[in-house]
Design an enzyme around this catalytic site. Structure first.
Site, mmCIF file in Angstrom:
data_model
loop_
_atom_site.group_PDB
_atom_site.id
_atom_site.type_symbol
_atom_site.label_atom_id
_atom_site.label_comp_id
_atom_site.label_asym_id
_atom_site.label_seq_id
_atom_site.Cartn_x
_atom_site.Cartn_y
_atom_site.Cartn_z
ATOM 1 N N HIS A 1 1.001 -1.233 -0.023
ATOM 2 C CA HIS A 1 0.143 0.081 -0.069
ATOM 3 C C HIS A 1 0.622 1.069 0.078
ATOM 4 C CE1 HIS A 1 -3.312 -2.824 1.322
ATOM 5 N NE2 HIS A 1 -2.422 -3.331 1.899
ATOM 6 N N SER B 1 16.920 20.800 -16.540
ATOM 7 C CA SER B 1 15.916 21.464 -16.567
ATOM 8 C C SER B 1 16.294 22.801 -17.324
ATOM 9 C CB SER B 1 15.064 21.870 -15.410
ATOM 10 O OG SER B 1 14.400 23.041 -15.570
ATOM 11 N N LYS C 1 18.038 21.161 -11.097
ATOM 12 C CA LYS C 1 17.439 19.673 -11.460
ATOM 13 C C LYS C 1 17.991 18.620 -12.325
ATOM 14 C CE LYS C 1 13.618 18.827 -10.912
ATOM 15 N NZ LYS C 1 12.263 19.310 -11.379
ATOM 16 N N GLU D 1 10.811 8.032 -16.991
ATOM 17 C CA GLU D 1 9.510 8.698 -17.337
ATOM 18 C C GLU D 1 9.106 8.272 -18.605
ATOM 19 O OE1 GLU D 1 9.222 12.847 -14.939
ATOM 20 O OE2 GLU D 1 11.180 12.590 -15.874
#
Ligand code: ARG
Length: 483
Positions: free
Chosen positions: A175, A296, A302, A309
């Site tokens: 969970h 980025s 970043k 992704e």
């Protein structure tokens, strides 16, 4: 008024070939509308199949010569012509013509141009319907072999990483809540198992791809005395299709392959999700090599996990193509329908996507840098060894339900004391059960917890090493791999 170049226009000067120049032009008198020519063409994408198309044609011609439909001389001339066309295409020295519709008619027309009238005999006893079905199967079976090899490489990289981190402790989750400590190696082996099943599925699917439709002709077979077994032997097909109507229209094999691919993507998307989470500042479990991340354009600090992704995102198009192919075939009456031309772009994209993603992951996995301290301290939170305390009590003859209650109280106490269970003193623990002795700490430690799970499939480092060992042996028997 400006007009869009793709819009059909009336009275547009026709640049298309007169129908009589087309291979099927005999019964036509007017030229094909230029829009129709564009709309119906498949050569812009099915040219990818040229090698298999020529392979199939050569086998067909050999067979025709064997059964006496063509002379040896004719067959030799055709084969030579086809081979020279193949060499030119491979060199990028071939003009594909939209007006000639598809890969088959482009090659056949070029053949006649090169070798003259004898080239017109190539299509004896054959139709583009059984030809395309054969081409796709030949092509797909090679691609499946290549995908299988990529899967192998990725599985092998996972085993190496599992070995490197066999003893590294991390929190396991259910969970998405911290549940019990596990080893990172064990987690990698879970990914390995998923891919292993995928490779079994692919091998099974390969068996149904590897059947030859050639000889089914347009739909009803042919009246020439063909020898299908012989053609199949030349093309390395272990079997031929049993029904001509089914053979020219069947695309199950492409759907089945896409469903195998969808499952692979589903697995890769799960890996991706975990890597993205683990790389976040909040988790901080792993880092990925700079070469495998991007930055980025606005936030200089970043470093983004774009590869996982993108793989996660690309899962969508593979699912989409699977659904597309299923829908393409839905309600199609027998036998061949032009609808089937629409199978290719989906299938090709599934193949390109899956190969790209497997390649990406094979490169990425060895780049995973594990932050052991961070994982360990995360595993210390959330009372991950509570079940071990219960098991300890059971071993001291307390019924599991009673033990469960004792541990519940201990956890409640530890929350208030802001300590982990392993940080409580013996006296503190004894408040909840008299049977608790000094040896309890062997079970409350993270190392003790994982080490206790030595059964097959368990998370103990000892078991992980064993599973890696057998995993390497299992990889040797994955069918179809080239290496
Ligand atoms: N381009 C066609 C396809 O991909 C080849 C078969 C065409 N057959 C026909 N009768 N028009 O399916």
């Amino acid at each position: 008024m400006t007009s869009h170049k793709n819009k059909p226009q009336k009275n547009r000067p026709r640049k298309s070939k007169p129908q009589k120049d087309k291979l099927w032009g005999g019964r036509f008198s007017a030229s094909t509308d230029a829009f129709v020519e564009q709309f119906t063409q498949s050569v812009s994408y099915d040219q990818r199949l040229y090698h298999y198309d020529i392979l199939g044609s050569i086998a067909h011609v050999r067979m025709l010569a064997k059964v006496g439909v063509l002379s040896r001389e004719e067959s030799a001339q055709i084969i030579e012509g086809l081979e020279s066309i193949e060499a030119d295409i491979a060199r990028g020295n071939f003009e594909w013509e939209t007006a000639l519709e598809d890969v088959h008619m482009n090659i056949e027309t070029a053949l006649v141009t090169r070798i003259g009238d004898v080239g017109k005999k190539l299509h004896t006893g054959r139709s583009r319907n059984d030809q395309i079905a054969t081409d796709i199967r030949l092509y797909l079976r090679d691609e499946v072999t290549e995908i299988q090899s990529l899967l192998m490489k990725l599985m092998s990289a996972l085993l190496d990483l599992a070995e490197r981190e066999a003893e590294t402790i991390m929190p396991g989750f259910t969970h998405m809540q911290t549940a019990q400590p596990v080893t990172f190696g064990h987690h990698m082996l879970a990914w390995f198992e998923m891919l292993y099943r995928d490779s079994q599925r692919l091998a099974d699917c390969h068996g149904r791809i590897n059947v030859m439709p050639l000889g089914s002709a347009a739909l009803a077979g042919t009246s020439y005395p063909i020898d299908r077994q012989y053609t199949a032997k030349l093309l390395n097909f272990p079997a031929v299709t049993n029904n001509s109507l089914d053979a020219v229209s069947d695309r199950d094999f492409a759907i089945e392959f896409s469903s195998c691919a969808a499952l692979i993507m589903m697995h890769l998307s799960r890996f991706s999700e975990e890597l993205v989470l683990w790389m976040s500042q909040q988790f901080g479990f792993i880092d990925l090599g700079d070469a495998w991340c991007t930055g980025s354009s606005i936030m200089p600090q970043k470093k983004n996990p774009d590869i996982p992704e993108l793989v996660r995102g690309k899962t969508a198009r593979v699912y989409g193509h699977l659904m597309g192919l299923l829908t393409l075939m839905k309600s199609q009456p027998l036998a061949y329908n032009r609808d089937n031309q629409e199978d290719k772009e989906s299938l090709f994209d599934v193949i390109d996507t899956i190969k790209g993603c497997l390649h990406a992951y094979t490169g990425l996995v060895p780049e995973i840098v594990v932050n052991k301290e961070r994982m360990r301290s995360a595993a210390m939170q959330g009372f991950t060894t509570a079940t071990d305390l219960a098991d300890y009590l059971v071993r001291k003859n307390i019924a599991f339900r009673d033990a469960h209650a004792v541990v519940g109280q201990s956890v409640q106490y530890a929350i208030e004391a802001e300590k982990d269970l392993s940080e409580l003193t013996l006296d503190e623990l004894k408040q909840f059960s008299e049977v608790i002795e000094d040896d309890v700490f062997d079970f409350l430690s993270l190392e003790g917890s994982v080490a206790a799970r030595t059964h097959q499939g368990g998370t103990a480092p000892e078991q992980v090493y064993q599973a890696i060992h057998t995993g390497r042996k299992r990889l040797k028997f994955v069918p179809l791999t080239e290496d």
